[in-house]
Write a protein that holds these residues in place. Structure first.
Motif, PDB file in Angstrom:
ATOM      1  N   LYS A   1       1.049  -1.191   0.033  1.00 42.52           N
ATOM      2  CA  LYS A   1       0.053   0.020  -0.055  1.00 42.52           C
ATOM      3  C   LYS A   1       0.897   1.217   0.088  1.00 42.52           C
ATOM      4  N   LEU A   2       1.734   1.348   0.942  1.00 40.36           N
ATOM      5  CA  LEU A   2       2.729   2.512   0.969  1.00 40.36           C
ATOM      6  C   LEU A   2       3.468   2.599  -0.458  1.00 40.36           C
ATOM      7  N   VAL A   3       4.170   1.406  -1.135  1.00 49.20           N
ATOM      8  CA  VAL A   3       4.692   1.561  -2.366  1.00 49.20           C
ATOM      9  C   VAL A   3       3.873   2.283  -3.496  1.00 49.20           C
ATOM     10  N   GLY A   4       2.597   1.695  -3.407  1.00 45.54           N
ATOM     11  CA  GLY A   4       1.613   2.285  -4.508  1.00 45.54           C
ATOM     12  C   GLY A   4       1.393   3.694  -4.087  1.00 45.54           C
ATOM     13  N   ASN A   5       1.135   4.123  -2.962  1.00 47.40           N
ATOM     14  CA  ASN A   5       1.009   5.432  -2.637  1.00 47.40           C
ATOM     15  C   ASN A   5       1.946   6.196  -2.814  1.00 47.40           C
ATOM     16  N   SER A   6       3.208   5.843  -2.752  1.00 41.51           N
ATOM     17  CA  SER A   6       4.497   6.739  -3.154  1.00 41.51           C
ATOM     18  C   SER A   6       4.400   6.889  -4.730  1.00 41.51           C
ATOM     19  N   PHE A   7       3.993   6.028  -5.751  1.00 38.34           N
ATOM     20  CA  PHE A   7       3.771   6.342  -7.094  1.00 38.34           C
ATOM     21  C   PHE A   7       2.659   7.442  -7.222  1.00 38.34           C
ATOM     22  N   LEU A   8       1.518   7.241  -6.534  1.00 35.99           N
ATOM     23  CA  LEU A   8       0.458   8.197  -6.840  1.00 35.99           C
ATOM     24  C   LEU A   8       0.918   9.477  -6.331  1.00 35.99           C
ATOM     25  N   ILE A   9       1.596   9.714  -5.326  1.00 41.04           N
ATOM     26  CA  ILE A   9       2.193  11.036  -4.992  1.00 41.04           C
ATOM     27  C   ILE A   9       3.205  11.418  -5.983  1.00 41.04           C
ATOM     28  N   CYS A  10       4.023  10.774  -6.583  1.00 40.83           N
ATOM     29  CA  CYS A  10       4.863  11.205  -7.509  1.00 40.83           C
ATOM     30  C   CYS A  10       3.999  11.610  -8.727  1.00 40.83           C
ATOM     31  N   LEU A  11       3.185  10.790  -9.184  1.00 44.58           N
ATOM     32  CA  LEU A  11       2.184  10.966 -10.408  1.00 44.58           C
ATOM     33  C   LEU A  11       1.617  12.164 -10.241  1.00 44.58           C
ATOM     34  N   THR A  12       0.850  12.748  -9.144  1.00 45.79           N
ATOM     35  CA  THR A  12       0.290  13.899  -9.013  1.00 45.79           C
ATOM     36  C   THR A  12       1.301  14.924  -9.036  1.00 45.79           C
ATOM     37  N   ALA A  13       2.337  14.755  -8.582  1.00 47.12           N
ATOM     38  CA  ALA A  13       3.393  16.209  -8.469  1.00 47.12           C
ATOM     39  C   ALA A  13       4.081  16.012  -9.966  1.00 47.12           C
ATOM     40  N   GLY A  14       4.061  15.078 -10.782  1.00 49.58           N
ATOM     41  CA  GLY A  14       4.719  15.057 -11.999  1.00 49.58           C
ATOM     42  C   GLY A  14       3.579  15.565 -12.913  1.00 49.58           C
TER      43      GLY A  14
ATOM     44  N   PHE B   1      12.938  22.559 -19.820  1.00 47.84           N
ATOM     45  CA  PHE B   1      11.444  22.671 -18.792  1.00 47.84           C
ATOM     46  C   PHE B   1      11.774  23.810 -17.940  1.00 47.84           C
ATOM     47  N   MET B   2      12.895  23.673 -17.257  1.00 44.22           N
ATOM     48  CA  MET B   2      13.393  24.550 -16.377  1.00 44.22           C
ATOM     49  C   MET B   2      13.542  25.968 -16.637  1.00 44.22           C
ATOM     50  N   ASP B   3      14.160  26.393 -17.762  1.00 45.76           N
ATOM     51  CA  ASP B   3      14.334  27.456 -18.311  1.00 45.76           C
ATOM     52  C   ASP B   3      12.825  28.105 -18.804  1.00 45.76           C
ATOM     53  N   ALA B   4      12.048  27.242 -19.294  1.00 45.47           N
ATOM     54  CA  ALA B   4      10.890  27.889 -19.686  1.00 45.47           C
ATOM     55  C   ALA B   4       9.988  28.276 -18.754  1.00 45.47           C
ATOM     56  N   THR B   5      10.006  27.643 -17.489  1.00 51.29           N
ATOM     57  CA  THR B   5       9.116  27.954 -16.445  1.00 51.29           C
ATOM     58  C   THR B   5       9.666  29.109 -15.740  1.00 51.29           C
ATOM     59  N   ALA B   6      10.980  28.929 -15.670  1.00 49.73           N
ATOM     60  CA  ALA B   6      11.785  30.120 -15.088  1.00 49.73           C
ATOM     61  C   ALA B   6      11.392  31.510 -15.484  1.00 49.73           C
ATOM     62  N   SER B   7      11.459  31.724 -16.969  1.00 52.19           N
ATOM     63  CA  SER B   7      10.983  32.623 -17.631  1.00 52.19           C
ATOM     64  C   SER B   7       9.657  33.031 -17.510  1.00 52.19           C
ATOM     65  N   ALA B   8       8.773  32.006 -17.544  1.00 56.83           N
ATOM     66  CA  ALA B   8       7.505  32.378 -17.410  1.00 56.83           C
ATOM     67  C   ALA B   8       7.034  32.616 -15.717  1.00 56.83           C
ATOM     68  N   GLY B   9       7.799  32.351 -14.949  1.00 55.17           N
ATOM     69  CA  GLY B   9       7.361  32.588 -13.447  1.00 55.17           C
ATOM     70  C   GLY B   9       6.368  31.441 -12.956  1.00 55.17           C
TER      71      GLY B   9
ATOM     72  N   ILE C   1      10.935  18.234 -11.224  1.00 53.54           N
ATOM     73  CA  ILE C   1      12.037  18.149 -12.273  1.00 53.54           C
ATOM     74  C   ILE C   1      13.095  18.739 -11.810  1.00 53.54           C
ATOM     75  N   PRO C   2      13.317  19.779 -10.937  1.00 52.00           N
ATOM     76  CA  PRO C   2      14.464  20.292 -10.639  1.00 52.00           C
ATOM     77  C   PRO C   2      15.273  19.284  -9.577  1.00 52.00           C
ATOM     78  N   VAL C   3      14.584  18.415  -8.711  1.00 51.41           N
ATOM     79  CA  VAL C   3      15.125  17.538  -8.081  1.00 51.41           C
ATOM     80  C   VAL C   3      15.785  16.226  -9.055  1.00 51.41           C
ATOM     81  N   VAL C   4      14.825  15.913  -9.884  1.00 55.74           N
ATOM     82  CA  VAL C   4      15.452  15.177 -10.718  1.00 55.74           C
ATOM     83  C   VAL C   4      16.754  15.380 -11.628  1.00 55.74           C
ATOM     84  N   ALA C   5      16.586  16.654 -11.997  1.00 58.55           N
ATOM     85  CA  ALA C   5      17.673  17.193 -12.628  1.00 58.55           C
ATOM     86  C   ALA C   5      19.072  17.223 -11.943  1.00 58.55           C
ATOM     87  N   LYS C   6      18.955  17.288 -10.501  1.00 57.18           N
ATOM     88  CA  LYS C   6      20.139  17.384  -9.778  1.00 57.18           C
ATOM     89  C   LYS C   6      20.595  15.827  -9.559  1.00 57.18           C
ATOM     90  N   VAL C   7      19.594  14.875  -9.737  1.00 59.43           N
ATOM     91  CA  VAL C   7      20.025  13.377  -9.616  1.00 59.43           C
ATOM     92  C   VAL C   7      20.816  13.259 -11.189  1.00 59.43           C
TER      93      VAL C   7
END
Length: 282
Positions: free
Chosen positions: A167-180, A240-248, A254-260
């Motif tokens: 259940k916890l494994v599945g919920n981790s995916f759902l949280i990441c999905l919504t954040a994504g 992605f990060m450049d576009a969103t930074a320009s648009a505010g 994505i920034p966390v994944v980019a760091k990894v």
């Protein structure tokens, strides 16, 4: 007869569904008005949890967390019928599920953890997924009790606590999905693409269909046979990060994944398949 403890969105709809199936249900909730509201649907409400469980063969509980489960069951214990079965639908820790299974067996009751991937609508319509694991004989006896409450009863074997883990494994995916999806909407907004446009895209190109194959690829670790090189994926993340930074607009994931990604590129894996970022957890 059943008792249901916790009249939140799930508990109340589980109760309504059981009553529609001809079950007699006694209910309790910390806020008593939520329990008494269920009397309009045929339930019998109690202000005292020990009274609510009296005479019940099966006591269902769905509350917030381990602490709440332990507190409510301790208060209910004086009213429990000898040999009553406690069925806990709460999302809890693995350790909590294991401890309660052992504790209540020592008290000569059966405790079965049965967390769910079910929203309120699923609980009302008896659809979705209910997860179980543990004693084979207990689960065999409970199958006819639990299966009608859900669309599919999924048994993960005889390991106590495995259902809690899944259940916890599945919920981790759902949280990441919504954040994504939130990041997807943010990138879209920055590029002048609205939500309806994104729905159209996903209607034709459904990345959900590739989840299983992507996981299989990650587990088999074919990093030397890239379908998308890490360097190229990192380049897109930068766009992605450049576009969103320009648009505010903001990005959550994505920034966390980019760091990894940068860490793995620095290790010399830039020309490998980008799923190499999962290497350390496999």
């Amino acid at each position: 007869m059943r008792a249901f403890l916790g009249m939140g969105l799930l508990g109340s709809n589980f109760t309504k569904a059981l009553i529609k199936k001809g079950e007699q249900v006694q209910v309790w909730n910390r806020t008593t008005s939520r329990a008494t509201a269920m009397e309009a649907f045929g339930a019998k409400a109690f202000a005292n949890v020990a009274d609510a469980v009296k005479g019940a063969d099966y006591v269902h509980i769905v509350v917030k967390d381990d602490a709440a489960v332990n507190e409510v069951l301790a208060a209910a214990q004086p009213g429990l019928k000898p040999g009553a079965v406690i069925i806990d639908h709460t999302t809890t820790t693995v350790e909590g599920a294991k401890a309660r299974t052992k504790e209540w067996k020592e008290k000569e009751f059966t405790y079965q953890h049965a967390p769910v991937f079910m929203g309120p609508g699923n609980a009302l319509e008896s659809t979705g997924y209910m997860l179980v694991s543990g004693d084979v004989a207990v689960l065999s006896n409970l199958e006819l009790v639990l299966a009608p409450m859900t669309g599919k009863l999924v048994n993960f074997g005889n390991e106590v606590g495995k259902a809690a883990a899944m259940k916890l494994v599945g919920n981790s995916f759902l949280i990441c999905l919504t954040a994504g999806l939130t990041d997807m909407l943010s990138v879209g907004k920055a590029l002048g693409v609205n939500g309806d446009d994104i729905l159209t895209l996903l209607g034709d190109w459904n990345p959900g269909l590739s989840v299983t194959s992507r996981l299989k690829r990650m587990l088999s670790a074919p990093y030397d046979e890239p379908s998308w090189e890490l360097n190229m994926a990192r380049k897109d993340a930068g766009l992605f990060m450049d576009a969103t930074a320009s648009a505010g607009t903001n990005l959550n994931v994505i920034p966390v994944v980019a760091k990894v990604m940068d860490e793995w590129i620095d290790k010399g894996f830039g020309n490998k398949d980008w799923t190499v970022i999962s290497k350390d957890v496999l």
